[in-house]
Motif scaffolding. Structure first.
Motif, PDB file in Angstrom:
ATOM      1  N   ARG A   8      18.844  -5.876 105.454  1.00 32.60           N
ATOM      2  CA  ARG A   8      20.104  -6.480 105.932  1.00 32.60           C
ATOM      3  C   ARG A   8      21.218  -5.440 105.977  1.00 32.60           C
ATOM      4  O   ARG A   8      22.015  -5.410 106.913  1.00 32.60           O
ATOM      5  CB  ARG A   8      20.523  -7.658 105.044  1.00 32.60           C
ATOM      6  CG  ARG A   8      19.660  -8.887 105.213  1.00 32.60           C
ATOM      7  CD  ARG A   8      20.252 -10.101 104.512  1.00 32.60           C
ATOM      8  NE  ARG A   8      20.930  -9.786 103.277  1.00 32.60           N
ATOM      9  CZ  ARG A   8      20.550 -10.184 102.072  1.00 32.60           C
ATOM     10  NH1 ARG A   8      19.496 -10.949 101.950  1.00 32.60           N
ATOM     11  NH2 ARG A   8      21.225  -9.859 101.001  1.00 32.60           N
ATOM     12  N   LYS A   9      21.271  -4.589 104.950  1.00 30.19           N
ATOM     13  CA  LYS A   9      22.308  -3.549 104.924  1.00 30.19           C
ATOM     14  C   LYS A   9      22.100  -2.557 106.068  1.00 30.19           C
ATOM     15  O   LYS A   9      23.072  -2.160 106.731  1.00 30.19           O
ATOM     16  CB  LYS A   9      22.322  -2.831 103.573  1.00 30.19           C
ATOM     17  CG  LYS A   9      22.818  -3.722 102.436  1.00 30.19           C
ATOM     18  CD  LYS A   9      23.023  -2.973 101.147  1.00 30.19           C
ATOM     19  CE  LYS A   9      21.782  -2.381 100.564  1.00 30.19           C
ATOM     20  NZ  LYS A   9      22.011  -1.717  99.272  1.00 30.19           N
ATOM     21  N   LEU A 161      30.964   8.439  98.155  1.00 30.89           N
ATOM     22  CA  LEU A 161      29.574   8.803  98.393  1.00 30.89           C
ATOM     23  C   LEU A 161      28.628   7.985  97.523  1.00 30.89           C
ATOM     24  O   LEU A 161      27.536   7.621  97.950  1.00 30.89           O
ATOM     25  CB  LEU A 161      29.351  10.291  98.157  1.00 30.89           C
ATOM     26  CG  LEU A 161      29.878  11.210  99.255  1.00 30.89           C
ATOM     27  CD1 LEU A 161      29.719  12.668  98.840  1.00 30.89           C
ATOM     28  CD2 LEU A 161      29.173  10.953 100.566  1.00 30.89           C
ATOM     29  N   GLY A 162      29.049   7.683  96.304  1.00 23.58           N
ATOM     30  CA  GLY A 162      28.232   6.833  95.440  1.00 23.58           C
ATOM     31  C   GLY A 162      28.042   5.452  96.042  1.00 23.58           C
ATOM     32  O   GLY A 162      26.933   4.902  96.033  1.00 23.58           O
ATOM     33  N   TYR A 167      24.679   1.742  99.239  1.00 28.41           N
ATOM     34  CA  TYR A 167      24.515   0.923 100.440  1.00 28.41           C
ATOM     35  C   TYR A 167      23.211   1.264 101.157  1.00 28.41           C
ATOM     36  O   TYR A 167      22.465   0.380 101.543  1.00 28.41           O
ATOM     37  CB  TYR A 167      25.707   1.118 101.386  1.00 28.41           C
ATOM     38  CG  TYR A 167      25.693   0.135 102.524  1.00 28.41           C
ATOM     39  CD1 TYR A 167      26.287  -1.111 102.385  1.00 28.41           C
ATOM     40  CD2 TYR A 167      25.051   0.431 103.717  1.00 28.41           C
ATOM     41  CE1 TYR A 167      26.261  -2.036 103.420  1.00 28.41           C
ATOM     42  CE2 TYR A 167      25.018  -0.482 104.757  1.00 28.41           C
ATOM     43  CZ  TYR A 167      25.619  -1.718 104.599  1.00 28.41           C
ATOM     44  OH  TYR A 167      25.572  -2.634 105.613  1.00 28.41           O
ATOM     45  N   TYR A 168      22.959   2.546 101.341  1.00 33.16           N
ATOM     46  CA  TYR A 168      21.804   2.967 102.132  1.00 33.16           C
ATOM     47  C   TYR A 168      20.495   3.052 101.362  1.00 33.16           C
ATOM     48  O   TYR A 168      19.432   3.125 101.987  1.00 33.16           O
ATOM     49  CB  TYR A 168      22.087   4.309 102.808  1.00 33.16           C
ATOM     50  CG  TYR A 168      23.000   4.155 103.997  1.00 33.16           C
ATOM     51  CD1 TYR A 168      22.533   3.634 105.194  1.00 33.16           C
ATOM     52  CD2 TYR A 168      24.333   4.503 103.911  1.00 33.16           C
ATOM     53  CE1 TYR A 168      23.369   3.470 106.280  1.00 33.16           C
ATOM     54  CE2 TYR A 168      25.183   4.349 104.994  1.00 33.16           C
ATOM     55  CZ  TYR A 168      24.691   3.835 106.177  1.00 33.16           C
ATOM     56  OH  TYR A 168      25.528   3.671 107.247  1.00 33.16           O
ATOM     57  N   THR A 169      20.545   3.054 100.041  1.00 31.30           N
ATOM     58  CA  THR A 169      19.304   3.218  99.290  1.00 31.30           C
ATOM     59  C   THR A 169      19.071   2.142  98.238  1.00 31.30           C
ATOM     60  O   THR A 169      17.952   1.970  97.786  1.00 31.30           O
ATOM     61  CB  THR A 169      19.266   4.588  98.575  1.00 31.30           C
ATOM     62  OG1 THR A 169      20.314   4.650  97.618  1.00 31.30           O
ATOM     63  CG2 THR A 169      19.397   5.723  99.566  1.00 31.30           C
ATOM     64  N   GLY A 170      20.119   1.469  97.830  1.00 26.06           N
ATOM     65  CA  GLY A 170      20.009   0.555  96.703  1.00 26.06           C
ATOM     66  C   GLY A 170      19.393  -0.782  97.030  1.00 26.06           C
ATOM     67  O   GLY A 170      19.589  -1.334  98.113  1.00 26.06           O
ATOM     68  N   THR A 171      18.640  -1.296  96.071  1.00 29.32           N
ATOM     69  CA  THR A 171      18.030  -2.609  96.232  1.00 29.32           C
ATOM     70  C   THR A 171      18.512  -3.594  95.172  1.00 29.32           C
ATOM     71  O   THR A 171      18.054  -4.728  95.131  1.00 29.32           O
ATOM     72  CB  THR A 171      16.490  -2.500  96.190  1.00 29.32           C
ATOM     73  OG1 THR A 171      16.109  -1.882  94.958  1.00 29.32           O
ATOM     74  CG2 THR A 171      15.965  -1.690  97.362  1.00 29.32           C
ATOM     75  N   PRO A 176      27.921  -2.414  93.682  1.00 33.70           N
ATOM     76  CA  PRO A 176      29.203  -2.442  94.406  1.00 33.70           C
ATOM     77  C   PRO A 176      29.094  -1.940  95.841  1.00 33.70           C
ATOM     78  O   PRO A 176      29.721  -2.485  96.742  1.00 33.70           O
ATOM     79  CB  PRO A 176      30.095  -1.525  93.584  1.00 33.70           C
ATOM     80  CG  PRO A 176      29.511  -1.512  92.228  1.00 33.70           C
ATOM     81  CD  PRO A 176      28.040  -1.683  92.429  1.00 33.70           C
ATOM     82  N   GLY A 177      28.299  -0.912  96.075  1.00 38.17           N
ATOM     83  CA  GLY A 177      28.172  -0.353  97.404  1.00 38.17           C
ATOM     84  C   GLY A 177      27.609  -1.316  98.436  1.00 38.17           C
ATOM     85  O   GLY A 177      27.793  -1.130  99.636  1.00 38.17           O
ATOM     86  N   ASN A 178      26.925  -2.367  97.989  1.00 38.55           N
ATOM     87  CA  ASN A 178      26.353  -3.346  98.926  1.00 38.55           C
ATOM     88  C   ASN A 178      27.417  -3.968  99.823  1.00 38.55           C
ATOM     89  O   ASN A 178      27.129  -4.399 100.924  1.00 38.55           O
ATOM     90  CB  ASN A 178      25.643  -4.477  98.178  1.00 38.55           C
ATOM     91  CG  ASN A 178      24.379  -4.018  97.502  1.00 38.55           C
ATOM     92  OD1 ASN A 178      23.925  -2.901  97.701  1.00 38.55           O
ATOM     93  ND2 ASN A 178      23.812  -4.874  96.676  1.00 38.55           N
ATOM     94  N   LEU A 179      28.630  -4.056  99.336  1.00 38.73           N
ATOM     95  CA  LEU A 179      29.706  -4.727 100.065  1.00 38.73           C
ATOM     96  C   LEU A 179      30.572  -3.766 100.864  1.00 38.73           C
ATOM     97  O   LEU A 179      31.622  -4.157 101.358  1.00 38.73           O
ATOM     98  CB  LEU A 179      30.568  -5.518  99.088  1.00 38.73           C
ATOM     99  CG  LEU A 179      29.822  -6.538  98.231  1.00 38.73           C
ATOM    100  CD1 LEU A 179      30.744  -7.190  97.221  1.00 38.73           C
ATOM    101  CD2 LEU A 179      29.176  -7.591  99.122  1.00 38.73           C
TER     102      LEU A 179
END
Length: 184
Positions: A8-9, A161-162, A167-171, A176-179
């Motif tokens: 989705r991201k 960058l974190g 966003y690009y790698t986290g599951t 926080p980066g998801n948003l």
């Protein structure tokens, strides 16, 4: 290996990069994204900061394009994007810093309107409009606070960058980066 959240991201990120909505990303989309960012921030297209942003985006595109355009047709499809981004950034590979750091640094320069080397909550909110997010001021402030890892009230290149890396790698569902580009 991807999961539903990461898919989705990546779909959302592709849509932000596909400025003309033709279901492929090419150099015109990247230039369009830069123009949208400069416009949202009120930065003249001929300023030194604008030149750095556009150069950073072109470099970013060239770096990623080499990795993502599997059939070498000059365009990146949604599937090429998803597969390539997953491959490129797995295990926090060196390609991440090589491609994203220069782009994030160039964007920081233009988003940082007062030239203090960091992004304030207000500057962050303005930058979010360039990515066409529908974040309310309250949601943008809450996201900003979550990304602000050292809780100093500003975002640095490393903090951004974190969030981008998440966003690009986290599951993890609560990262926080998801948003970063709005609610999924």
């Amino acid at each position: 290996m991807t999961n539903d959240l990461l898919d989705r991201k990546l779909d959302r990120a592709f849509a932000h990069l596909d400025v003309n909505e033709d279901q492929v990303i090419d150099e015109h989309d990247i230039i369009g994204l830069g123009s949208r960012l400069l416009s949202a921030l009120g930065e003249p297209a001929t300023s030194p900061k604008a030149t750095q942003v556009m150069g950073g985006l072109v470099d970013f595109w060239q770096e990623l394009f080499t990795e993502l355009d599997m059939d070498r047709d000059g365009k990146v499809t949604p599937e090429e994007y998803k597969q390539g981004m997953t491959r490129l950034f797995q295990d926090d590979g060196a390609a991440y810093d090589r491609s994203f750091r220069p782009m994030a640094h160039a964007m920081l320069l233009v988003v940082d309107k007062d030239d203090d080397g960091r992004i304030s909550p207000e500057e962050f909110l303005k930058a979010q409009t360039a990515f066409d997010t529908k974040l309310s001021r309250e949601d943008a402030e809450a996201l900003f606070a979550r990304i602000d890892a050292d809780h100093d009230g500003f975002l640095s290149v490393d903090e951004l960058l974190g969030a981008v890396r998440e966003y690009y790698t986290g599951t993890a569902e609560d990262a926080p980066g998801n948003l970063l580009f709005g609610e999924l």
